[in-house]
Motif scaffolding. Sequence first.
Motif, mmCIF file in Angstrom:
data_model
loop_
_atom_site.group_PDB
_atom_site.id
_atom_site.type_symbol
_atom_site.label_atom_id
_atom_site.label_comp_id
_atom_site.label_asym_id
_atom_site.label_seq_id
_atom_site.Cartn_x
_atom_site.Cartn_y
_atom_site.Cartn_z
ATOM 1 N N CYS A 44 0.316 3.199 3.823
ATOM 2 C CA CYS A 44 0.830 2.699 5.100
ATOM 3 C C CYS A 44 2.049 1.812 4.913
ATOM 4 N N CYS A 60 0.867 -1.176 0.000
ATOM 5 C CA CYS A 60 0.000 0.000 0.000
ATOM 6 C C CYS A 60 0.907 1.232 0.000
ATOM 7 N N CYS A 78 -7.046 2.969 3.782
ATOM 8 C CA CYS A 78 -6.069 4.032 3.541
ATOM 9 C C CYS A 78 -6.554 5.000 2.456
ATOM 10 N N HIS A 117 -4.927 0.425 0.592
ATOM 11 C CA HIS A 117 -5.927 -0.383 1.287
ATOM 12 C C HIS A 117 -7.237 0.405 1.333
HETATM 13 ZN ZN LIG Z 1 -2.586 0.887 3.668
#
Ligand SMILES: [Zn+2]
Length: 619
Positions: A355, A352, A375, A372
């Motif tokens: 993160c 991702c 996210c 994600h």
């Molecule tokens: Zn993420």
Amino acid sequence: MSQEPSLQDLILGYCQQVGGLVEPPAYGIYEVLLPDDVAARWGFPAHQRFLFAEEEHRAVLEGSATQGSVATEGSAATLLHYGHPLVETVVEELRRQSANGLFFVNNVRLEKPGLFSVIEKAVGLPNAKLFPVPDAVERRRLYHYVRFNFKASLIADEKRELILPIWMHLQSGYPVKSDDIERLAVLDVVNQFKHLDPAELAWLPRPPANPLSEEVLHPLLERARLAARIALGDTLQSLEKRLRRFLELDHARLSQYYDDLQKDAEKRLQKADADHRPALEAKLSAIETERQAKLADVVQKYRLRVDLELVNLAVIAQPKLDLKVEIKKRTAASQRQVAWDPLRHTVEPLACDICGLPGEELHLCENGHLAHAACLAPQCVECKRTFCQKCAESLQNCVVCARPVCVHSLARCPECQRVTCHEHVNLCHAANGEPQRIQAASPEAAASLEKAAPAAAPVPTPHGAELAARRKAAKKRGIPKARTTSVKKPVAGPTGDYVDIYFGAAKPLVSAYVMVKKREIAVRSWELTDGGIAVYCQCGNWYCREDGLVYRPAPDGQIEAQIMSNIRELMAEYHVPEKKLHFYRVVGEAVDARRLILTGRWKDPAALEAARTGFDNLK
Ligand SMILES: [Zn+2]
Ligand SMILES: [Zn+2]
Ligand SMILES: [Zn+2]
Ligand SMILES: [Zn+2]
Ligand SMILES: [Zn+2]
Ligand SMILES: [Zn+2]
């Protein structure tokens, strides 16, 4: 007696560590069943009967005292001693593990027919599709894992130390579970794939040519530290529970003791004549001072500190197959390198971009980022475009209904320059030049806003001075807070109905409200200060271990993840399930948000670096 681990502990412990079964001893003989690959690696049969030199004596004695046959049967067991080939093999393997080193995994076959369709099946893309890149070919390249061995010291009333290995994927920058790798890999000191080039790094903006340079290992270590703390989670939680229990007990004991002293002194004060009163009053206040000091001591005694020290690291190089693919949707596209791991027979997950953690399912943002679901930034109400948290600036809020609209969809008033959604184009200066606030623009928005505003939702706006005062108090404290509104809580801890998270652009502050029946029972805030991320907590627990704490900011791009993990801790404390977590972005008023989106100082690399430096200089 020697403190050194005995040969027996060493060998049997290691046999278990590599996945072997160790039966309890019978007459000093241990039956051990080694995994086949380990047995093959060591060059010994998988089924072993070990007798240790230091135990031999006893086995013979016991044997002769009870069952004469054992002593002679002992010949069927392998007598282990220093210098025995099997002991030497184990010691050598341990030595290689405990020193810095570079190892190579050569036991792989670098072939995977139909790699593209294998990748296509493995990569989950809810809002995009995978396409081959014209002219892209499968490449055999060298990938690396870095195993950081940390010594974790958990210090409270006693000190516990444990060795914590964290495996990081060097090219992808995320932690990996090492079980399968350790089970399947044969670590060699010779590289049989010398002709292969190292694969490039996917997680650093300008990766250096040498993937093993310090510029790479340093930020990777930072990420590994974070992973280590997450890995320690369960251990810490049970330890904290125990400490809290001890603290409760000590606190109760001390309180009882000083209550008695106080009652006694008060009785005498009542009966005393004027001459004796000053002395008795002084005594009373001395008792109170001593009580506070003693309570402060026990709080200190049971405060858990975690130190992570890097002991050594090992680099494990392994060839993999990779292929460049394109991830595409109507409005955006991005090319990624996807690797096939021939050791574990898996496609490695992509990371991702927000993160940094691997994702089984990733969303493609309008600007080509992969993220994600958690996210992503809130979705534009007009065009439903997907933006990630990095691209949250592409979204604004309608001044009328406060819903998010993206730069492509928003309407800007030519008169007042305010931004609205299309539904509210004429309302931006309708109320005497001010926007007409509408809370229920559509049934959907009505529902979300109702949730957003439970009878005067508490919007945290601690002023600078207030914060400074609270911080000072927290620093000074360490003693039970004389809180008039203090809520006494049972050891097990109360249960919150839900947790509301407020965050906004105005100041680098995130606040979490634990709510029960629309009343807040605890408020915990995180503020980015020059000395790190400061925590303020009003939970009514005099032993609160978060209040007054300062955290070192995580590496850039992982701040949300860091705050989220703190929020999850709070939720665990109050037994609030994940789905009872609501986010509100404070932009003049509280707006329903789907996730935590940090902007401003939180995302300013210079500010973060300053906070880290400030933190490092704290002590
Ligand atoms: Zn993420
Ligand atoms: Zn839009
Ligand atoms: Zn993005
Ligand atoms: Zn609107
Ligand atoms: Zn206007
Ligand atoms: Zn607290």
